[in-house]
Design a protein around this motif. Structure first.
Motif, PDB file in Angstrom:
ATOM      1  N   ARG A  99      89.594  82.352  56.687  1.00 57.87           N
ATOM      2  CA  ARG A  99      90.978  82.081  57.114  1.00 57.87           C
ATOM      3  C   ARG A  99      90.993  82.760  58.511  1.00 57.87           C
ATOM      4  O   ARG A  99      91.825  82.213  59.465  1.00 57.87           O
ATOM      5  CB  ARG A  99      91.824  83.074  56.225  1.00 57.87           C
ATOM      6  N   LEU A 104      90.915  77.046  56.842  1.00 59.06           N
ATOM      7  CA  LEU A 104      91.789  77.093  55.718  1.00 59.06           C
ATOM      8  C   LEU A 104      91.446  76.389  54.480  1.00 59.06           C
ATOM      9  O   LEU A 104      91.526  76.840  53.297  1.00 59.06           O
ATOM     10  CB  LEU A 104      93.302  76.876  56.059  1.00 59.06           C
ATOM     11  N   GLU A 105      90.692  75.186  54.690  1.00 62.01           N
ATOM     12  CA  GLU A 105      90.376  74.628  53.500  1.00 62.01           C
ATOM     13  C   GLU A 105      89.382  75.356  52.641  1.00 62.01           C
ATOM     14  O   GLU A 105      89.498  75.411  51.236  1.00 62.01           O
ATOM     15  CB  GLU A 105      89.821  73.104  53.757  1.00 62.01           C
ATOM     16  N   ALA A 107      88.506  78.490  52.845  1.00 61.48           N
ATOM     17  CA  ALA A 107      89.245  79.751  52.533  1.00 61.48           C
ATOM     18  C   ALA A 107      89.872  79.484  51.007  1.00 61.48           C
ATOM     19  O   ALA A 107      89.740  80.441  50.131  1.00 61.48           O
ATOM     20  CB  ALA A 107      90.136  80.160  53.316  1.00 61.48           C
ATOM     21  N   LYS A 108      90.663  78.472  50.865  1.00 64.44           N
ATOM     22  CA  LYS A 108      91.172  78.126  49.741  1.00 64.44           C
ATOM     23  C   LYS A 108      90.374  77.922  48.546  1.00 64.44           C
ATOM     24  O   LYS A 108      90.551  78.314  47.438  1.00 64.44           O
ATOM     25  CB  LYS A 108      92.144  76.947  49.910  1.00 64.44           C
TER      26      LYS A 108
END
Length: 249
Positions: A99, A104-105, A107-108
């Motif tokens: 992150r 972000l992808e 991290a999710k």
């Protein structure tokens, strides 16, 4: 394969020494000690612990990510249920790094993996409780005893471990002058990971430490466990004496 966490392990001791430097505000010295632990590690279990701690003190998120991923790879190579208690912590740390790096992808996905390893303990024992009290098979251990770490604090839970060495340490730290005893016990109700240990000094619940609001029944006595050297035990007693109000009760 069962991997046994022991405070007598040389790499574990190095990491504890590094954490003491952290507590003193000397993060550079801590990082050097953690790197020494990594270099001296002889198996995946020791590398998993050393890499986690070295990664934890990195300021650069890319370097922290690299070392946490190394820690996870070593943990996965062990394929041990005990070590899996650390997976949630490792995946969450990886997610935080990703992150920070703007991924972000990824991290999710890591956060979802972290959640998949959360939940109540599934440990089936055998379980142990350390004390200086002289007890008998069939006796019940109940909450309400005095803390081994803070004078005058009555505990809301009864504590135990699936590690005879850990119970032996608890017996050594227990108040009183009686003989140190480690009893084999069985929980009579639900239990949870000990929050005073889990994700504190080491990731997950490697010491397999638990607590319950329901009694523990004594089913036998353990006579063999690995005790810490007297000097190290004294340092732990001195450290405990300095604590105040830090127990999650």
């Amino acid at each position: 394969m069962e991997t046994k966490f022991s405070p007598a392990n040389a790499v574990v001791q190095l990491c504890m020494k590094g954490m003491a430097q952290e507590d003193s505000g000397n993060k550079e010295a801590a990082a050097e000690i953690f790197m020494q632990a990594w270099k001296e590690a002889t198996d995946d279990f020791e590398r998993f612990i050393a890499a986690y701690h070295f990664g934890r003190v990195q300021q650069n998120p890319a370097e922290k990510l690299e070392w946490t991923e190394k820690s996870l790879q070593c943990a996965q190579a062990i394929n041990d249920g005990n070590v899996k208690s650390a997976y949630s912590t490792l995946y969450r740390t990886i997610a935080e790094c990703q992150r920070e790096l703007g991924d972000l992808e990824s991290a999710k996905r890591q956060e979802e993996l972290a959640k998949s390893f959360e939940g109540p303990p599934t440990d089936t024992g055998p379980f142990y409780h350390g004390t200086k009290a002289d007890l008998a098979v069939g006796d019940l251990l109940t909450p309400g005893g005095n803390s081994n770490y803070i004078d005058g604090l009555k505990m809301n839970h009864i504590y135990f471990a699936a590690n005879a060495d850990g119970a032996g340490l608890a017996a050594a730290l227990a108040a009183g002058d009686g003989k140190e005893r480690v009893y084999r016990v069985e929980p009579t109700g639900e239990f949870e990971n000990d929050p005073n240990v889990t994700d504190k000094k080491f990731p997950g619940n490697l010491t397999r430490s638990y607590r319950s609001k329901e009694p523990l029944r004594i089913i036998g006595e353990e006579t063999e466990w690995t005790a810490l050297p007297a000097a190290q035990l004294q340092r732990m007693r001195e450290g405990s004496a300095k604590k105040s109000g830090e127990i999650i009760n």
